[in-house]
Structure formats: C-alpha cells, structure tokens
Design an enzyme around this catalytic site. Sequence first.
Site, PDB file in Angstrom:
ATOM      1  N   LYS A   1      34.914  47.484   0.282  1.00 32.11           N
ATOM      2  CA  LYS A   1      34.165  46.805   1.354  1.00 32.11           C
ATOM      3  C   LYS A   1      33.983  45.324   0.988  1.00 32.11           C
ATOM      4  O   LYS A   1      33.579  44.988  -0.120  1.00 32.11           O
ATOM      5  CB  LYS A   1      32.801  47.458   1.547  1.00 32.11           C
TER       6      LYS A   1
ATOM      7  N   SER B   1       0.873  -1.169   0.000  1.00 35.08           N
ATOM      8  CA  SER B   1       0.000   0.000   0.000  1.00 35.08           C
ATOM      9  C   SER B   1       0.912   1.220   0.000  1.00 35.08           C
ATOM     10  O   SER B   1       2.067   1.148   0.431  1.00 35.08           O
ATOM     11  CB  SER B   1      -0.885   0.006   1.251  1.00 35.08           C
ATOM     12  N   THR B   2       0.374   2.335  -0.484  1.00 32.49           N
ATOM     13  CA  THR B   2       1.133   3.579  -0.335  1.00 32.49           C
ATOM     14  C   THR B   2       1.517   3.800   1.123  1.00 32.49           C
ATOM     15  O   THR B   2       2.579   4.351   1.425  1.00 32.49           O
ATOM     16  CB  THR B   2       0.308   4.773  -0.847  1.00 32.49           C
ATOM     17  N   ASN B   3       0.663   3.321   2.032  1.00 28.85           N
ATOM     18  CA  ASN B   3       0.838   3.631   3.449  1.00 28.85           C
ATOM     19  C   ASN B   3       1.975   2.876   4.111  1.00 28.85           C
ATOM     20  O   ASN B   3       2.339   3.187   5.243  1.00 28.85           O
ATOM     21  CB  ASN B   3      -0.468   3.386   4.199  1.00 28.85           C
TER      22      ASN B   3
ATOM     23  N   SER C   1      30.009  45.681  -1.819  1.00 28.24           N
ATOM     24  CA  SER C   1      29.124  46.831  -1.978  1.00 28.24           C
ATOM     25  C   SER C   1      29.188  47.350  -3.404  1.00 28.24           C
ATOM     26  O   SER C   1      30.227  47.276  -4.066  1.00 28.24           O
ATOM     27  CB  SER C   1      29.512  47.944  -1.008  1.00 28.24           C
ATOM     28  N   SER C   2      28.052  47.880  -3.861  1.00 24.65           N
ATOM     29  CA  SER C   2      28.020  48.524  -5.182  1.00 24.65           C
ATOM     30  C   SER C   2      28.367  49.999  -5.088  1.00 24.65           C
ATOM     31  O   SER C   2      28.519  50.660  -6.116  1.00 24.65           O
ATOM     32  CB  SER C   2      26.616  48.371  -5.791  1.00 24.65           C
TER      33      SER C   2
END
Length: 472
Positions: A324, A140-142, A318-319
Amino acid sequence: MNFRKEHDCIGSKEVPLDALYGAQTQRASENFRITGIPISHYPHIIYALAYIKKAAAITNNELGKLDDEKTRAIVFACNELLADKYHDQFIVDIIQGGAGTSTNMNANEVIANIGLEHLGVKKGEYDHLHPNIHVNMAQSTNDVYPTCLRLTLIAKMDQLIESMEYLQSSFAAKGKEFSHIMKMGRTQLQDAVPMTLGQEFTSYSVTISEDIERVREAKALICEINMGGTAIGTGLNAPPKYAQMVTDKLKEITGLDLELAPDLVEATQDTGAYVQLSGVLKRVAVKISKICNDLRLLSSGPRCGFNEINLPRMAPGSSIMPGKVNPIIPEVVNQIAFTVIGSDVTVSLAAEAGQLELNVMEPVIAASLLNSLTIMRRGFKTLADRCVSGITANEDVCRGYVEHSIGLVTALNPYIGYENSTEVANEALKSGRSVYDIVIEKGYMSKEDLDKALSPENMIHSHPLNLKETNK
C-alpha cells in the site's frame, strides 16, 4: 564570576558574562517561555532590525543628533548582523507581551554591545554607547517593531511568490504533457462531459497564477511603514524631517519600494494590511488544498478508485498492508492549508483586539504570518518536486471512462441530435453498455467520425467539429 550585573527601571539583573544582550533581554527570556522559538529562528527579523537601526543611526548623524564615533559603532554592529554574525544572541520568544518591546530591546542591547567591543570598551559599559539613548534614538518599539515585521514579511512573501511560480510551472508542464489525453470531467463527483487531462492540469496552473497576483497586491500594502511615528504616531522625540529621511534611508539601504504612511497616528494603530495578507494566504491555502484533494481523488485506487493518474511512490503506506502506498505529499499540503486557515483566525482576532493608539497583539500576528509563509513556501516546493513533476497518466483508463460514460452523449448532442442522444443514454443506462458502442451500432456516427468528434483537438473548442468538412 560568570555573570555581569546590569540594571534597568525594574532594578539590577545578572546577565551571562559573554552575552551580547543585556538586562531587558534577560528578563524577556525568563518571562516568555512560550513557543520555544526565538526570534533568531527567523533571520529576516534580525536583518530587518539591523537595517532599521543602521538607517536610524545614519539619519540621526546627518541631523546632527548622533556623533560620528557612535554612528560608526552602530553601523559596524548592524553590518555584522547583516553578515549573519551573532544571531544566536537574539533569544527572545517570538510570542511575547509588550507589543514587541522585548524584540526591539534585544536588538538595541546586542547592537550596543557589539559596538562597545568595536570601540574597545567592555560589554555593558553603556555610558559610551547606550541601547536606549543612542541605538534607539528617535525611535519607539511602536514604529520599529511594525516596520521590522513589514520588512520581514516582504522578504518572506518574495520567497512564497517564488515557490508559487515554481509550482505553477510544474502544473503548466503537466498540462502540456497531458494535452492529448481524453477523460471525463466531473461535477458533484458525477460524470459531466469530456475534457482533456491537460485542461484539468492547466486549470491548476492558472488558478495558482491568479493567486500569485493576489499575493503581489497584498505585498504592496505591506510596503507602507510608520518609521518616525515613535510612540503613537505623533513623532515625539524625533527631530523634524526625521520620519521622511529615515524612510528614504531605509529604502536606499534595503532596495525595497518602501513608502512612509501619510498619517502616522493611523498607521501606528492599524493592522489592516496584516489582515489583508492573512486573508490572501488563506485564499491561496484553500485553493491549493482543493487541488491536492483532486490529486488524491484522481489517483485513488489503484484498482478500486479513479486511477486516472499515478502519483510518485514516495514511501510505504502501511505497517500492516503490504504494497500500500499513500498520497502523502498532497496530504501534508492539506495539513499546511489547515494550519494557515487557523492562523488566519488568530490574525483576525489579534487585529481586532487592539485598543486606541496601538495594537499590542502584533507579536502573535507576526508569529502566525511568518509561520504560514514559511510552511507554505516549503510545502509548495515539496508538492512540485515530490509529487506534481512525477505524475504519470493512465491514458487507457481515462479513455475507457469517456467511452463508457453516459455523459458522453452531451458532447455528441450537436452531431446526433437531442432525441437520438436521449435514446442512446437511456439504452446505455438500462443495458450497461457504452455510449460509444451504441452510437456506432445504431449508425448515428461512424467510428471514424466518432473518434474525430472525441479527439482532444475538437474537445478543447467550444464549437462542434464539422465532420463533413474534415472528411473531404
């Protein structure tokens, strides 16, 4: 012309002509467009299903319930899946309704159609080899789905343990490398007493070692399976002796230390092992996230922070701010920890939501645990390779903090006495001068004795150094 028609209890359904899956899988792919992550994303799920179907077919054959030809066809198909073939045919979303029935049927249909082609029969001609009647015989799936999940979790836990051991060894190596470097220990972000940087990194190694054992303990619970319980644990439609035989066969072909649950009714409805595992994963995530917080603090600056260690420079930070560089590797591991902590809540709620003889929420439990295990394994390996292994120490900065810290008097108390220590601390606070200089100036200790008292060899022991003996 590009489809074939199949039928199930709902009615007829068109399936792509070349597909190895069938009607129930096709319906599931249309019903569950949820995460966009199919079960094929986790190959170990497919391996687990193949092992289970193979063990079941051989057991049914030995019990005289499945003929040799059909058994060989099923075993052939399972071996093909174990050889990494046809995984693209597992198209059902990882999160689904039905307690995992769609996953089980996806496997049943693919195995049946591979087997049919091996027998020289067209796909979909299930009179010769049927997904439910033959591939899913005595199952069973179970019992299939929980067993599949447990086999998958065992494999993923082994990978997690390997990555944790790798990270643990990285911290241990740094502990040895930094064993000679004195620094100030801190409690509540305030100066406490001196220690070595090596002790700090060794403590990280030890905490990970402890958690490796907790993961191993959780793994032991996962090794108990409910194969043979079928729908609710009573074993309906399974032959006598099947449950123990299929468990033994599964143990044999996987090489795993599996055990049949003593009460299959209880085992079919219980999800306690998943809750336990999820809690352990949360524990690991919380503790390693704390370590990452420490790494970020210790490397903060570089000019206006602690600046005791340097993390490898992995990317511009950092842009807008030139030069940094951010602690991006500890940051990503922090975020992994947050995800795992959130997943633990999901697992807890899903486990609580079960009713009576079955917990239908196992698919979201599976998705949560497997995602946590995957990102933790990758994150810890990344932390070891791209951060910890490349950490360097700013020895002069660490030493300077020791010499200028008021907390230094605590370590000197056994040598100069409580009253003198209090006097030195008060003067250091008022004047801003270092404890180190004031002790020497007042003649409480010579520079030679003070350096010996503050040596790493002395600081790692619980008893003060006998300076008279060392001066002889």
